[in-house]
Motif scaffolding. Sequence first.
Motif, PDB file in Angstrom:
ATOM      1  N   UNK A 106      11.109   2.113  19.727  1.00 19.40           N
ATOM      2  CA  UNK A 106      11.882   1.053  19.064  1.00 19.40           C
ATOM      3  C   UNK A 106      13.332   1.074  19.520  1.00 19.40           C
ATOM      4  N   UNK A 107      13.911   2.273  19.599  1.00 17.58           N
ATOM      5  CA  UNK A 107      15.297   2.377  20.059  1.00 17.58           C
ATOM      6  C   UNK A 107      15.426   1.893  21.499  1.00 17.58           C
ATOM      7  N   UNK A 108      14.468   2.249  22.331  1.00 13.64           N
ATOM      8  CA  UNK A 108      14.534   1.838  23.741  1.00 13.64           C
ATOM      9  C   UNK A 108      14.424   0.328  23.877  1.00 13.64           C
ATOM     10  N   UNK A 109      13.636  -0.292  23.010  1.00 15.47           N
ATOM     11  CA  UNK A 109      13.542  -1.757  23.020  1.00 15.47           C
ATOM     12  C   UNK A 109      14.915  -2.386  22.800  1.00 15.47           C
ATOM     13  N   UNK A 110      15.673  -1.827  21.862  1.00 16.41           N
ATOM     14  CA  UNK A 110      17.026  -2.330  21.595  1.00 16.41           C
ATOM     15  C   UNK A 110      17.935  -2.065  22.788  1.00 16.41           C
ATOM     16  N   UNK A 111      17.837  -0.866  23.352  1.00 16.74           N
ATOM     17  CA  UNK A 111      18.704  -0.494  24.477  1.00 16.74           C
ATOM     18  C   UNK A 111      18.465  -1.407  25.675  1.00 16.74           C
ATOM     19  N   UNK A 112      17.199  -1.674  25.989  1.00 17.73           N
ATOM     20  CA  UNK A 112      16.877  -2.431  27.194  1.00 17.73           C
ATOM     21  C   UNK A 112      17.034  -3.933  27.023  1.00 17.73           C
TER      22      UNK A 112
ATOM     23  N   UNK B 232      24.628   0.133  13.670  1.00 12.84           N
ATOM     24  CA  UNK B 232      25.390  -0.159  14.874  1.00 12.84           C
ATOM     25  C   UNK B 232      24.727   0.486  16.091  1.00 12.84           C
ATOM     26  N   UNK B 233      25.087  -0.010  17.237  1.00 12.71           N
ATOM     27  CA  UNK B 233      24.414   0.373  18.472  1.00 12.71           C
ATOM     28  C   UNK B 233      24.526   1.872  18.741  1.00 12.71           C
ATOM     29  N   UNK B 234      25.650   2.469  18.393  1.00 14.22           N
ATOM     30  CA  UNK B 234      25.813   3.909  18.619  1.00 14.22           C
ATOM     31  C   UNK B 234      24.724   4.700  17.903  1.00 14.22           C
ATOM     32  N   UNK B 235      24.360   4.289  16.684  1.00 14.74           N
ATOM     33  CA  UNK B 235      23.295   4.986  15.971  1.00 14.74           C
ATOM     34  C   UNK B 235      21.981   4.883  16.728  1.00 14.74           C
ATOM     35  N   UNK B 236      21.675   3.712  17.262  1.00 12.99           N
ATOM     36  CA  UNK B 236      20.415   3.520  17.990  1.00 12.99           C
ATOM     37  C   UNK B 236      20.368   4.431  19.217  1.00 12.99           C
TER      38      UNK B 236
ATOM     39  N   UNK C 174      26.368  -3.564  22.990  1.00  7.14           N
ATOM     40  CA  UNK C 174      27.163  -2.619  23.766  1.00  7.14           C
ATOM     41  C   UNK C 174      28.176  -1.934  22.861  1.00  7.14           C
ATOM     42  N   UNK C 175      28.608  -0.767  23.277  1.00  7.31           N
ATOM     43  CA  UNK C 175      29.617  -0.041  22.513  1.00  7.31           C
ATOM     44  C   UNK C 175      30.960  -0.754  22.625  1.00  7.31           C
TER      45      UNK C 175
END
Length: 564
Positions: free
Chosen positions: A225-231, A409-413, A236-237
């Motif tokens: 799930x986290x990778x889905x958000x990342x990709x 927030x994205x940093x948590x992901x 972005x930070x």
Amino acid sequence: MLGLSLTMTSCLDLNPQDQLADGNIWESSSDFKYFANNFYGWTRDFTHIYNDAPHSDLRSDLIIPLNSVNAFSHGNNSITESDGNYTGNYNNIRRTNLLLKNAANYTGNETIDQYVGEAHFFRAYCHFELVQLFGDVIIVKEVMDINSPEMNKERDDRGDVIDFIIQDLRDATAKLPGTAPENGRISKYAAYAFLSRVALYEGTWQKFRGNEARGKDLLGIAAAAAKEVILNGGYELFKPAALGDMAYKYLFTLEDDQSTPVAGLSKSSNKEYIFYRRHDNDLSRFNINITHGAVGNAFLINRKFVNLYLCSDGLPIEKSTKFQGYATMISEFVNRDNRMKNCFLQNGEKYWINDAGNSRIDWKGMDGEDAKNALTCTANHGSGYQNKKWGTEREVIDYYEGYDFPIIRYAEVLLNYAEAVFEKDGTISNEDLNMSLNMVRSRVNPEMPGLSNELVNGNGLDMRTEIRRERTVELYFEGFRIDDLKRWKTAETEMPQDILGIKWAGTQFETSWGTESSRAKNAEGCLIMESGRTWSEKNYLLPLPADQLQLNPNLGQNPNWEVN
């Protein structure tokens, strides 16, 4: 029992407005939107981190109240007569089920997928709140009334509840758009991000309680799930080059009025917040005195936490030759992770708050008119450590600050991904670290070496410890620490420790802060701010409130909680 029930609130509060809504408003897409708008008021906000709330760091080992003892942090909370966390979440679940029930019968021409997706998301959100606090809870899938058999059933196993939450979030991703249609509304990537939180939480909860197979499965879900958000999420930070190594501080006070030293930055510049509570200094205020409630000697910060910040060479203070010790009032701040200066005031540091006469004037710092209004930090108060995270520098009336609160927030992901991969496999590649945790670390530390297998192995470090360190430092004062200690099953070790202040004996503090000569100190000469803390196995879950056990004896109480 009938008479008793009329004077007590069930976990299902059959709100008359909900009953009215059940038949009268479900005729157009805008009706569903209007009803779903109410869901957004259920989430975490500033009040949940500043006050004594279930996820607040005030209930952890990082910070404690200034002039009182927190019963939950101290380990001496007791069974309550009622608990709004229990009844409130079930009330909210009922409302999500109302929308889903009426969506199944909707015959209009306009799409309502967005609002159906939101109902699934928030139903999952509320069930997860219940699991985190109470463990086993009743799954509620339908709109129930006072005669529903579920009103008297036993609780469902937490594993079944988590599976239900995961399915709800997957249903949400299928309905929600890839991009939020309005600021503040959720997209499918908010659902993926929350899924990474849920699966990481329960995966580690199970792993560290002996159920490794279940834990591994859930950790795989979290990582995916986290990778889905990342990709694919497009987040972005927040790190504008002009803010340099202070970008972390200004992320949390960003407004549409100038709120950073760089003109032109506004809330639209922030691509890091995935899901957030929107605020505005005119239309949606905090209802909390946030700057004065955070900056300076607002609460007691634990020395153990401050010692977690790495040195500039990427090593812990006990391993690094860069660490300057404690001899002066500022020496421990030298050569450290730059997030330390983003979060804490140093003795003698000039700073600003929101008061007229003490706020920024031209945003040129000590080189401009701002110098006239600058305050000076004196570190001889409280524990000796002074917070500045969440404090604005612009002039604004108390309670009128307008920055948003990050629920996800994205940093948590990114950190969720690193931890899930490591805990699932017992190892993590440098490539995975570089696409996740090291991006967070380097935001304000571009020269600091990233976390790598070589750094860990070459310096006698522990990868798990370093991943947890990064999470604790990055998410400080955002409402994660006590939940992390519970899922890692380390609360019994961390929570009973004394809360300490600065090292006083043999340092500059001894001559500059003489009033602390009579305060109790530990063997190293550090101030003891709170002692006598306890933690037992029962504290990992809250007790069910007495009124719910009276209404439904089949619920059963959580382990080791005895009725007084």
